[in-house]
Design a protein around this motif. Structure first.
Motif, PDB file in Angstrom:
ATOM      1  N   TRP A  94      10.219  71.249  94.028  1.00 18.73           N
ATOM      2  CA  TRP A  94       9.952  71.830  95.319  1.00 18.73           C
ATOM      3  C   TRP A  94       9.409  73.115  94.257  1.00 18.73           C
ATOM      4  O   TRP A  94       9.812  73.663  93.932  1.00 18.73           O
ATOM      5  CB  TRP A  94      10.848  71.809  96.026  1.00 18.73           C
ATOM      6  N   PRO A  95       8.357  74.055  95.349  1.00 19.74           N
ATOM      7  CA  PRO A  95       7.346  72.725  96.160  1.00 19.74           C
ATOM      8  C   PRO A  95       6.306  72.459  95.515  1.00 19.74           C
ATOM      9  O   PRO A  95       5.289  71.757  95.885  1.00 19.74           O
ATOM     10  CB  PRO A  95       6.525  74.209  96.828  1.00 19.74           C
ATOM     11  N   ARG A  96       6.460  71.742  94.077  1.00 21.16           N
ATOM     12  CA  ARG A  96       5.783  70.639  93.440  1.00 21.16           C
ATOM     13  C   ARG A  96       5.957  69.093  93.530  1.00 21.16           C
ATOM     14  O   ARG A  96       7.501  68.753  92.691  1.00 21.16           O
ATOM     15  CB  ARG A  96       6.282  71.511  92.308  1.00 21.16           C
ATOM     16  N   THR A  97       5.608  68.985  94.960  1.00 22.57           N
ATOM     17  CA  THR A  97       5.733  68.086  95.439  1.00 22.57           C
ATOM     18  C   THR A  97       5.358  66.175  94.431  1.00 22.57           C
ATOM     19  O   THR A  97       4.672  66.775  93.676  1.00 22.57           O
ATOM     20  CB  THR A  97       5.776  66.933  96.821  1.00 22.57           C
ATOM     21  N   VAL A  98       6.095  65.287  94.679  1.00 25.07           N
ATOM     22  CA  VAL A  98       5.192  64.243  93.566  1.00 25.07           C
ATOM     23  C   VAL A  98       4.117  64.053  94.001  1.00 25.07           C
ATOM     24  O   VAL A  98       2.997  64.027  93.313  1.00 25.07           O
ATOM     25  CB  VAL A  98       6.067  62.823  93.844  1.00 25.07           C
ATOM     26  N   GLY A  99       3.501  63.837  95.878  1.00 22.30           N
ATOM     27  CA  GLY A  99       2.217  63.862  96.097  1.00 22.30           C
ATOM     28  C   GLY A  99       1.386  64.860  95.641  1.00 22.30           C
ATOM     29  O   GLY A  99       0.323  65.275  95.063  1.00 22.30           O
ATOM     30  N   TRP A 100       2.003  66.049  95.328  1.00 19.37           N
ATOM     31  CA  TRP A 100       0.810  67.305  95.089  1.00 19.37           C
ATOM     32  C   TRP A 100       0.573  67.310  93.506  1.00 19.37           C
ATOM     33  O   TRP A 100      -0.373  67.439  93.126  1.00 19.37           O
ATOM     34  CB  TRP A 100       1.784  68.846  95.484  1.00 19.37           C
ATOM     35  N   MET A 101       1.863  66.799  92.718  1.00 16.89           N
ATOM     36  CA  MET A 101       1.660  66.437  91.644  1.00 16.89           C
ATOM     37  C   MET A 101       0.047  65.042  90.985  1.00 16.89           C
ATOM     38  O   MET A 101      -0.766  65.419  89.856  1.00 16.89           O
ATOM     39  CB  MET A 101       2.183  65.844  90.239  1.00 16.89           C
ATOM     40  N   GLU A 102       0.252  64.489  91.945  1.00 16.27           N
ATOM     41  CA  GLU A 102      -0.427  63.300  91.783  1.00 16.27           C
ATOM     42  C   GLU A 102      -1.768  63.595  92.253  1.00 16.27           C
ATOM     43  O   GLU A 102      -2.704  63.222  91.583  1.00 16.27           O
ATOM     44  CB  GLU A 102       0.030  62.105  92.722  1.00 16.27           C
ATOM     45  N   MET A 103      -2.320  64.877  93.257  1.00 17.82           N
ATOM     46  CA  MET A 103      -3.241  64.884  93.580  1.00 17.82           C
ATOM     47  C   MET A 103      -4.022  65.936  92.203  1.00 17.82           C
ATOM     48  O   MET A 103      -5.492  66.371  92.055  1.00 17.82           O
ATOM     49  CB  MET A 103      -3.520  65.898  94.446  1.00 17.82           C
ATOM     50  N   LEU A 104      -2.834  66.828  91.508  1.00 20.92           N
ATOM     51  CA  LEU A 104      -3.337  67.486  90.109  1.00 20.92           C
ATOM     52  C   LEU A 104      -4.144  66.365  89.272  1.00 20.92           C
ATOM     53  O   LEU A 104      -5.091  66.645  88.826  1.00 20.92           O
ATOM     54  CB  LEU A 104      -2.212  67.994  90.175  1.00 20.92           C
ATOM     55  N   GLY A 105      -3.240  65.363  89.397  1.00 24.31           N
ATOM     56  CA  GLY A 105      -3.872  64.512  88.219  1.00 24.31           C
ATOM     57  C   GLY A 105      -5.251  63.801  88.755  1.00 24.31           C
ATOM     58  O   GLY A 105      -5.702  63.701  87.645  1.00 24.31           O
ATOM     59  N   THR A 106      -5.496  63.158  89.689  1.00 22.36           N
ATOM     60  CA  THR A 106      -6.512  62.743  90.162  1.00 22.36           C
ATOM     61  C   THR A 106      -7.645  63.914  89.865  1.00 22.36           C
ATOM     62  O   THR A 106      -9.158  63.594  89.964  1.00 22.36           O
ATOM     63  CB  THR A 106      -6.050  62.672  92.000  1.00 22.36           C
ATOM     64  N   ARG A 107      -7.438  65.173  90.513  1.00 21.13           N
ATOM     65  CA  ARG A 107      -8.181  66.467  90.029  1.00 21.13           C
ATOM     66  C   ARG A 107      -8.822  66.790  88.420  1.00 21.13           C
ATOM     67  O   ARG A 107      -9.680  66.041  88.283  1.00 21.13           O
ATOM     68  CB  ARG A 107      -8.248  67.551  91.090  1.00 21.13           C
ATOM     69  N   LEU A 108      -7.846  66.709  87.891  1.00 19.75           N
ATOM     70  CA  LEU A 108      -8.298  67.211  86.448  1.00 19.75           C
ATOM     71  C   LEU A 108      -8.756  65.821  85.815  1.00 19.75           C
ATOM     72  O   LEU A 108      -9.762  65.747  84.701  1.00 19.75           O
ATOM     73  CB  LEU A 108      -6.619  66.919  86.222  1.00 19.75           C
ATOM     74  N   ALA A 109      -8.286  64.689  86.339  1.00 21.53           N
ATOM     75  CA  ALA A 109      -9.273  63.044  85.608  1.00 21.53           C
ATOM     76  C   ALA A 109     -10.435  63.168  86.403  1.00 21.53           C
ATOM     77  O   ALA A 109     -11.648  63.142  84.948  1.00 21.53           O
ATOM     78  CB  ALA A 109      -8.433  61.451  85.938  1.00 21.53           C
ATOM     79  N   GLY A 110     -10.983  63.985  87.140  1.00 21.50           N
ATOM     80  CA  GLY A 110     -12.218  63.777  87.790  1.00 21.50           C
ATOM     81  C   GLY A 110     -12.710  65.577  86.683  1.00 21.50           C
ATOM     82  O   GLY A 110     -14.110  64.504  87.111  1.00 21.50           O
ATOM     83  N   VAL A 111     -12.012  66.232  86.705  1.00 21.76           N
ATOM     84  CA  VAL A 111     -12.783  67.171  85.429  1.00 21.76           C
ATOM     85  C   VAL A 111     -13.052  66.401  84.271  1.00 21.76           C
ATOM     86  O   VAL A 111     -14.313  66.249  83.928  1.00 21.76           O
ATOM     87  CB  VAL A 111     -11.860  68.148  85.745  1.00 21.76           C
ATOM     88  N   CYS A 112     -12.242  65.758  83.872  1.00 22.13           N
ATOM     89  CA  CYS A 112     -12.720  65.345  82.337  1.00 22.13           C
ATOM     90  C   CYS A 112     -13.701  64.016  82.621  1.00 22.13           C
ATOM     91  O   CYS A 112     -14.609  64.023  81.513  1.00 22.13           O
ATOM     92  CB  CYS A 112     -11.333  64.445  81.987  1.00 22.13           C
ATOM     93  N   VAL A 113     -13.834  63.252  83.662  1.00 16.72           N
ATOM     94  CA  VAL A 113     -14.877  62.476  84.047  1.00 16.72           C
ATOM     95  C   VAL A 113     -16.390  63.176  83.977  1.00 16.72           C
ATOM     96  O   VAL A 113     -17.368  62.771  82.681  1.00 16.72           O
ATOM     97  CB  VAL A 113     -14.375  61.058  84.868  1.00 16.72           C
ATOM     98  N   SER A 114     -16.214  64.060  84.891  1.00 17.09           N
ATOM     99  CA  SER A 114     -17.595  64.246  85.336  1.00 17.09           C
ATOM    100  C   SER A 114     -17.782  65.499  84.528  1.00 17.09           C
ATOM    101  O   SER A 114     -18.975  66.289  84.584  1.00 17.09           O
ATOM    102  CB  SER A 114     -17.185  64.980  86.804  1.00 17.09           C
ATOM    103  N   GLY A 115     -17.433  66.642  84.334  1.00 13.41           N
ATOM    104  CA  GLY A 115     -17.395  67.546  83.396  1.00 13.41           C
ATOM    105  C   GLY A 115     -17.760  69.079  84.354  1.00 13.41           C
ATOM    106  O   GLY A 115     -17.357  69.692  84.264  1.00 13.41           O
TER     107      GLY A 115
END
Length: 98
Positions: free
Chosen positions: A41-62
């Motif tokens: 806490w306050p970094r929940t599993v949902g927050w970590m998943e959202m961060l991972g999704t955004r990071l993956a999007g950054v890697c794909v799109s630049g």
């Protein structure tokens, strides 16, 4: 083997190995009870998943993306609490019996 026996830093080695396996297997490779018992806490599993999704999007799109919002006063309070525990533990180790 421990750090003093030529085995390096076993806790870091385990963390890196877990990260590599987790990156390869994804969320399905992590047992559900492990995720349910995460106390970051306050970094929940949902927050970590959202961060991972955004990071993956950054890697794909630049393209850059904003970091998910985090309740920073909670992070400050948590870190202050853990700091007090660490200092108290260190001071206790200086008292007899050594």
């Amino acid at each position: 083997r421990g750090a003093g026996h030529g085995g390096g830093d076993p806790d870091s080695t385990g963390a890196v190995a877990g990260a590599v396996v987790g990156a390869g297997s994804g969320r399905t490779g992590v047992p559900r009870d492990w995720l349910d018992s995460l106390g970051e806490w306050p970094r929940t599993v949902g927050w970590m998943e959202m961060l991972g999704t955004r990071l993956a999007g950054v890697c794909v799109s630049g393209q850059t993306a904003a970091m998910p919002r985090l309740f920073w006063p909670g992070l400050f309070a948590r870190n202050l609490f853990l700091f007090v525990i660490a200092v108290a533990h260190g001071l206790r180790r200086m008292l007899p019996p050594y």
